[in-house]
Design a protein around this motif. Sequence first.
Motif, short mmCIF file in Angstrom:
data_model
loop_
_atom_site.label_atom_id
_atom_site.label_comp_id
_atom_site.label_asym_id
_atom_site.label_seq_id
_atom_site.Cartn_x
_atom_site.Cartn_y
_atom_site.Cartn_z
N GLU A 507 0.82 -1.21 0.00
CA GLU A 507 0.00 0.00 0.00
C GLU A 507 0.85 1.26 0.00
O GLU A 507 0.47 2.29 -0.58
CB GLU A 507 -0.92 -0.01 1.22
CG GLU A 507 -2.03 -1.04 1.15
CD GLU A 507 -2.96 -0.95 2.35
OE1 GLU A 507 -2.86 0.05 3.09
OE2 GLU A 507 -3.75 -1.89 2.56
N LEU A 508 2.01 1.19 0.63
CA LEU A 508 2.87 2.37 0.72
C LEU A 508 3.65 2.66 -0.57
O LEU A 508 4.28 3.71 -0.68
CB LEU A 508 3.85 2.22 1.88
CG LEU A 508 3.24 2.23 3.28
CD1 LEU A 508 4.32 2.05 4.34
CD2 LEU A 508 2.49 3.53 3.54
N LEU A 509 3.63 1.73 -1.52
CA LEU A 509 4.30 2.00 -2.80
C LEU A 509 3.69 3.21 -3.50
O LEU A 509 4.36 3.89 -4.28
CB LEU A 509 4.22 0.77 -3.72
CG LEU A 509 5.10 -0.41 -3.36
CD1 LEU A 509 4.82 -1.59 -4.27
CD2 LEU A 509 6.59 -0.03 -3.44
N GLU A 519 11.28 3.59 0.41
CA GLU A 519 11.63 2.63 1.47
C GLU A 519 10.75 1.39 1.39
O GLU A 519 11.22 0.28 1.67
CB GLU A 519 11.48 3.29 2.85
CG GLU A 519 12.54 4.33 3.17
CD GLU A 519 13.95 3.77 3.22
OE1 GLU A 519 14.09 2.56 3.49
OE2 GLU A 519 14.89 4.52 2.99
N ALA A 520 9.49 1.57 1.02
CA ALA A 520 8.61 0.41 0.85
C ALA A 520 9.12 -0.49 -0.27
O ALA A 520 9.12 -1.73 -0.15
CB ALA A 520 7.19 0.87 0.56
N ALA A 521 9.59 0.12 -1.36
CA ALA A 521 10.14 -0.66 -2.47
C ALA A 521 11.41 -1.41 -2.04
O ALA A 521 11.62 -2.57 -2.41
CB ALA A 521 10.44 0.25 -3.65
N ARG A 546 -1.68 -6.48 -5.55
CA ARG A 546 -1.71 -5.41 -6.56
C ARG A 546 -0.58 -4.39 -6.33
O ARG A 546 -0.78 -3.18 -6.30
CB ARG A 546 -3.07 -4.70 -6.57
CG ARG A 546 -4.24 -5.64 -6.96
CD ARG A 546 -5.50 -4.86 -7.26
NE ARG A 546 -5.31 -3.87 -8.30
CZ ARG A 546 -5.25 -4.12 -9.61
NH1 ARG A 546 -5.33 -5.37 -10.04
NH2 ARG A 546 -5.09 -3.13 -10.48
N GLY A 547 0.62 -4.95 -6.21
CA GLY A 547 1.77 -4.08 -6.02
C GLY A 547 2.39 -3.59 -7.31
O GLY A 547 3.20 -2.65 -7.30
#
Length: 633
Positions: A507-509, A519-521, A546-547
């Motif tokens: 979700e943070l992407l 950082e999420a990636a 769903r990234g």
Amino acid sequence: MAAKPSSTAVTPAMIPQKLQPQKQASIDLQEKRIEELLSFPILLSDQIAEAVNEADSFKLDCSEVGKQVERLCQMLRSAVRLATSTTAGATFYDRPLRRIATEVSKNLDKSLILVKKCRRRSILRRVVTIVSAADFRKLLLLLESSVADMKWVLSIFDSGGTGGGITLPPIASNDPIISWVWSFIASLHMGQLPDKVEAANELASLARDNDRNKQIIVEEGGVSPLLKLLKDSSSVEGQTAAASALMNLANDKERVQTIIDGLGIPVIVQVLGDSPMKVQIKVANLVATMAKHCPHAQEDFARENVIRPLVTLLSFDLFVDDHKLKIGKQSIHSIVQINKEMEKKNLYKPGLGSSLSMHYSEGSSKGGNHRKERENEKPEVKLQLKISCAEALWMLARGSVPNSRRITETKGLLCLAKLVETEEGELQYNCLMTIMEITAAAESNPDLRRATFKTNSPAAKAVVDQLLRVIKESSDPGLQIAAIRAVGCLSRTFPARETRVIGPLVELLGHRNTDVATEAAISLGKFACPENFLCVEHSKTIIEFRGVPPLMGLLRGGSERVQLHALMLASYLAINAGKSEELERAGVLNAIEGVDRAFVAQHPELKEWLSQAIIHLSVFHQSHSGMLAQRPF
């Protein structure tokens, strides 16, 4: 009081055969006893007196020189008496006297040379050797400066270090800081307790101004008396002032090493373990500053077991009867280890009825002499102590696997997780950063990772729960980034079924803050990288959540750093799950093939992963099967 020294007490062995000021200045004066150092100018004074009596020309000027030299000689003898006298509980601070005595010796040497030129000589020597009144004027000015310097330093010693704060000695005319530092350090050595407290506060203020002042304080021997004052438990104000001064000095590796060399770490740990809260706050700040700027301090503090009292203070006033902290949840091995450690300190007898709260209320030295005072302290003081202790643990754990292991062995993880859950602001941030450092250490050390972050570990579960809560609920990017990094460091500890961790990261992407998204990636890349045993399962989970669409958004726009880590994650997904239709629909192959050659050249680690990704995607998506030969990296 020592007997008054006489010129006959000076042995020839103490005096160089030839008076060479430059060579004399090169001698390491700190290795010579102060009495020996002062004997040289005293003998020079006697020699000058004899030369004055033998003068044949400029008799009046020579006589004036003799008077000034006699004053200096008397002052030097007084200095010897002060240096050799002993006062209970005080040490003689000879640093300014050594410096001034060296300058006095140089001026006396010049005096002897000039006066000797005025003795009876042959006509030829008188013609060759020319002495003028101007030479005597210059010499008398130098002697007057020496007299003023000696008068100043004697006033410092006579008053216990408090007498030189207003006047400025000529030797320090170009640098008044040095005279102030000498005066304050002399107060620390020889003053009464109120004078010592004031001097420590003044040194703290000077050290706060700039690094040059810090260096002068250290070079002039200020660390040792500050440590002595810190150890003196009779004065809270003195300990607080000393800790503040040392903390202001400790922002440089070499200065921290000076504190270490002065055996300061055992003193600091002892004071931290058994002092009033206001002192403990300052000392914890000192520990944090020293550990931050010097890896040796990290190691030495650990050897002195500073982590246990820090965790103890951090956990003070927590609800230790919480279900996460109950002894019933601990392993038998943990109970035995805790009991053994506490038995050594004679705190209680072992038994299964011993509560973990006893473990948390343990002090490191004298066992909580100030516990009642702590219970009655103001809430803001208690909060500040916890903030300082959390920062100290953070700095001790940073980049250190052994210290991170020690924190986990003291059950510090449970305490940190509880505070992340219940607190906010600086305390929550410091605790979260400590957790992040511990997880980073666990990432680099398989033994620590397996021992601390087992799936069935209550501490590990509590930490992960709080990390996920911060990731989902916090609106502070700084807290989110720390939590994201910590989860990424633990990526190898999560089983394939632990999908609750990957979902929040995906979700943070698409987060509006690019730093959080990046950082999420990076964190997801640690789940999907081939070094992770479950990389295929994790990659499929990322795609199922769903990234890919937000990842493509990072690829299309953003800084070079954002694109780099987005490409790495995209490559991992393609290698591990290239068959996925989601990757084809999103156009991942076209995006990878469209990467600029220059960009890949700047990041050679990308080349191999991008090539493998294109191969995997081309195999499963026939429409692009011929693209590989056209676009090699």
